[in-house]
Design a protein around this motif. Sequence first.
Motif, PDB file in Angstrom:
ATOM      1  N   ILE A   3       0.905  -1.239  -0.121  1.00 40.51           N
ATOM      2  CA  ILE A   3      -0.076   0.000   0.009  1.00 40.51           C
ATOM      3  C   ILE A   3       0.756   1.318   0.065  1.00 40.51           C
ATOM      4  CG2 ILE A   3      -1.621   1.443   1.473  1.00 40.51           C
ATOM      5  CD1 ILE A   3      -2.860  -1.268   2.357  1.00 40.51           C
ATOM      6  N   ILE A   4       1.919   1.306   0.830  1.00 40.80           N
ATOM      7  CA  ILE A   4       2.825   2.447   0.783  1.00 40.80           C
ATOM      8  C   ILE A   4       3.339   2.573  -0.375  1.00 40.80           C
ATOM      9  CG2 ILE A   4       5.289   3.159   1.911  1.00 40.80           C
ATOM     10  CD1 ILE A   4       4.077   1.853   4.487  1.00 40.80           C
ATOM     11  N   ASP A   5       3.803   1.628  -1.115  1.00 41.79           N
ATOM     12  CA  ASP A   5       4.512   1.603  -2.387  1.00 41.79           C
ATOM     13  C   ASP A   5       3.558   2.230  -3.490  1.00 41.79           C
ATOM     14  OD1 ASP A   5       6.854   0.265  -1.630  1.00 41.79           O
ATOM     15  OD2 ASP A   5       6.257  -1.653  -2.217  1.00 41.79           O
ATOM     16  N   TYR A   6       2.306   2.060  -3.599  1.00 43.11           N
ATOM     17  CA  TYR A   6       1.500   2.645  -4.528  1.00 43.11           C
ATOM     18  C   TYR A   6       1.048   3.892  -4.102  1.00 43.11           C
ATOM     19  CZ  TYR A   6       0.980  -1.672  -7.353  1.00 43.11           C
ATOM     20  OH  TYR A   6       1.259  -2.528  -8.217  1.00 43.11           O
ATOM     21  N   ALA A   7       0.916   4.238  -2.834  1.00 43.49           N
ATOM     22  CA  ALA A   7       0.609   5.807  -2.431  1.00 43.49           C
ATOM     23  C   ALA A   7       1.659   6.625  -2.120  1.00 43.49           C
ATOM     24  CB  ALA A   7      -0.210   5.279  -0.934  1.00 43.49           C
ATOM     25  N   ARG A   9      -7.574  -1.744  -6.320  1.00 44.24           N
ATOM     26  CA  ARG A   9      -8.682  -2.186  -5.947  1.00 44.24           C
ATOM     27  C   ARG A   9      -8.428  -3.115  -4.662  1.00 44.24           C
ATOM     28  NH1 ARG A   9     -12.478  -6.441  -8.462  1.00 44.24           N
ATOM     29  NH2 ARG A   9     -10.793  -7.456  -7.669  1.00 44.24           N
ATOM     30  N   ASP A  10      -7.457  -4.019  -4.789  1.00 41.81           N
ATOM     31  CA  ASP A  10      -7.136  -5.087  -3.737  1.00 41.81           C
ATOM     32  C   ASP A  10      -6.611  -4.232  -2.575  1.00 41.81           C
ATOM     33  OD1 ASP A  10      -8.225  -7.072  -5.368  1.00 41.81           O
ATOM     34  OD2 ASP A  10      -6.230  -7.673  -6.142  1.00 41.81           O
ATOM     35  N   VAL A  15      -4.235   8.101   2.185  1.00 39.17           N
ATOM     36  CA  VAL A  15      -3.706   7.123   1.541  1.00 39.17           C
ATOM     37  C   VAL A  15      -5.037   6.520   0.703  1.00 39.17           C
ATOM     38  CG1 VAL A  15      -2.859   4.508   1.943  1.00 39.17           C
ATOM     39  CG2 VAL A  15      -1.935   6.483   3.040  1.00 39.17           C
ATOM     40  N   GLU A  16      -6.014   6.374   1.365  1.00 33.84           N
ATOM     41  CA  GLU A  16      -7.447   6.044   0.708  1.00 33.84           C
ATOM     42  C   GLU A  16      -7.737   6.759  -0.329  1.00 33.84           C
ATOM     43  OE1 GLU A  16     -11.802   4.807   1.812  1.00 33.84           O
ATOM     44  OE2 GLU A  16     -10.691   5.860   3.281  1.00 33.84           O
ATOM     45  N   SER A  17      -7.522   8.111  -0.301  1.00 35.82           N
ATOM     46  CA  SER A  17      -7.848   9.016  -1.447  1.00 35.82           C
ATOM     47  C   SER A  17      -6.768   9.225  -2.582  1.00 35.82           C
ATOM     48  CB  SER A  17      -7.819  10.727  -0.794  1.00 35.82           C
ATOM     49  OG  SER A  17      -7.731  11.351  -1.854  1.00 35.82           O
ATOM     50  N   ILE A  18      -5.731   8.843  -2.045  1.00 40.38           N
ATOM     51  CA  ILE A  18      -4.787   8.534  -3.040  1.00 40.38           C
ATOM     52  C   ILE A  18      -4.739   7.402  -4.127  1.00 40.38           C
ATOM     53  CG2 ILE A  18      -1.983   8.289  -3.658  1.00 40.38           C
ATOM     54  CD1 ILE A  18      -1.441  10.202  -1.216  1.00 40.38           C
ATOM     55  N   LEU A  19      -4.842   6.277  -3.286  1.00 45.54           N
ATOM     56  CA  LEU A  19      -5.209   4.978  -4.029  1.00 45.54           C
ATOM     57  C   LEU A  19      -6.299   5.199  -4.977  1.00 45.54           C
ATOM     58  CD1 LEU A  19      -4.326   2.376  -1.157  1.00 45.54           C
ATOM     59  CD2 LEU A  19      -2.949   3.018  -3.245  1.00 45.54           C
ATOM     60  N   ARG A  20      -7.445   5.601  -4.487  1.00 45.07           N
ATOM     61  CA  ARG A  20      -8.718   5.832  -5.065  1.00 45.07           C
ATOM     62  C   ARG A  20      -8.509   6.476  -6.315  1.00 45.07           C
ATOM     63  NH1 ARG A  20     -13.261   3.587  -3.426  1.00 45.07           N
ATOM     64  NH2 ARG A  20     -12.581   3.912  -1.292  1.00 45.07           N
ATOM     65  N   GLN A  21      -7.987   7.655  -6.184  1.00 45.82           N
ATOM     66  CA  GLN A  21      -7.621   8.623  -7.326  1.00 45.82           C
ATOM     67  C   GLN A  21      -6.686   7.702  -8.574  1.00 45.82           C
ATOM     68  OE1 GLN A  21      -5.709  12.196  -6.322  1.00 45.82           O
ATOM     69  NE2 GLN A  21      -5.764  12.941  -8.320  1.00 45.82           N
TER      70      GLN A  21
END
Length: 487
Positions: free
Chosen positions: A63-67, A150-151, A126-132
Amino acid sequence: NKLIKKYKPYYNSLLKDSKTYANIKINLKEDYPRFEISRRLNKNDKYFGPYMAGVTAKDVLSIIDYAFLLRKCKLPLAENKAPIKPCLFKEMHMCSAPCAKLISKEDYNKIVDEAIKFLKGDTKQVESILRQKMEIASKNENFETALILRDRLKMLEKLKSRVITSLGSLVDYDVFNLVTSGEFSAMCVLVIRGGKLQGVQTFDILNYLDENEAYTQFIMQYYNAHPLIVDEIIMPKMDTKEIELFLSDKSKKKITVTKPIIDSVKYKLLEMAEKNARMHIEKNLEKNIKHVNASIGAIKQLQKDLVLKHEPKRIECYDISHTHGTFTVASMVVLMNGEKAPKMYRKFKIETVDFIDDFASMREVLTRRMEKLNSEDISFSSMPDLIVIDGGKGQLSIAQEVMEKYHFTNDLISLAKREEEVFKPNESRPYILKKGSYSLRLIQLARDEAHRFAITFNRQLRAKGMYRGGLESITGVGPVTRRAMLS
């Protein structure tokens, strides 16, 4: 702690387990720090974890890697280093490329601070960044990346779902509660990070003198294997001075051990831990009873059935294996308190016998074993309570002859495979143990392990010897010719 892990004495069961959870660590003293997974603890690093109950350190790190655009590589980066060409992670928008001097140290540290906030429980950004990012990937028809994101959002939901709303703040607690049913005991640990119940784990606890000792020993073991990143520990009312001294010394700061008042939020956490520990005991009661019967119970039963001098807490079993008199080897396996101790297993190449003679081979291996008694090798350092020989009266008489030379006064038996008859020295009639009994299973376990270990070693030597003795022994045949002949 080191001595207990080396010798594994029965009554120090709390400090035997060296397993550790994976944690996420970062060294903030680096010029461009990065997050990574670690099972070892280092004073210079900052740790987050442990993660359990459906969420792993690897999941959180992904999650950190993607965000956050933090570096993944181990390249040494410093201000005076020349910029290099960025790698694929920059092209994938997963790194800010400090190696190429595309971000300043100050801006990079701001990203690190945001990632640390997330690890402490603040998941909104983090949730906002991943969703965007997921929406952008979907619009660009990059569906594979969109599915991964999504995962990661689903994993984030798992983390969020453990929020204990009544705590009301981003608190970090470790909660310990010990429950006993008389014969069996369990310690439950609740891990709360950023106001979220990050994990629950329950441990079986054996053979403690009193509750205060159990808590002290367990907490010392727990924090020898896990990072101490909380300021407060919750546990029932006990004498906590020794625990507080140990924790404060380990963390180099004051750690509070709280004994909560009834009906407070912290007391409810303690009740939750108690409920989990009771459920664990009920769920594992039958399994624990079977385990005790097959180990400690089997030892006591074997002593009674065979009229042994001592409880056979340390059992050694020997077997010989060969191929038509060649590649003769022997094995020694050890059972401690009724359970296999593979670290103490030893194998021997028989050096004085060049033909089929199991008696002479047994004489050699037992002589070599007794000559190493009291050595630094833990396999040979102590005298066995019981020696088991795979075979009948002949093998037993040879073993007796050798052991008498070394003044061995403990028990010695042999197990004949066909009828599973047990022979003892100077007794003509065999002992017949009840089929399926725990005592018979125990010596069968020792015999079967010795047989397996000896055969495996024999096969290894045979495969190695056949190859070397075949083509390599021919003068003038080199590697090229050997490969051609084999092909």
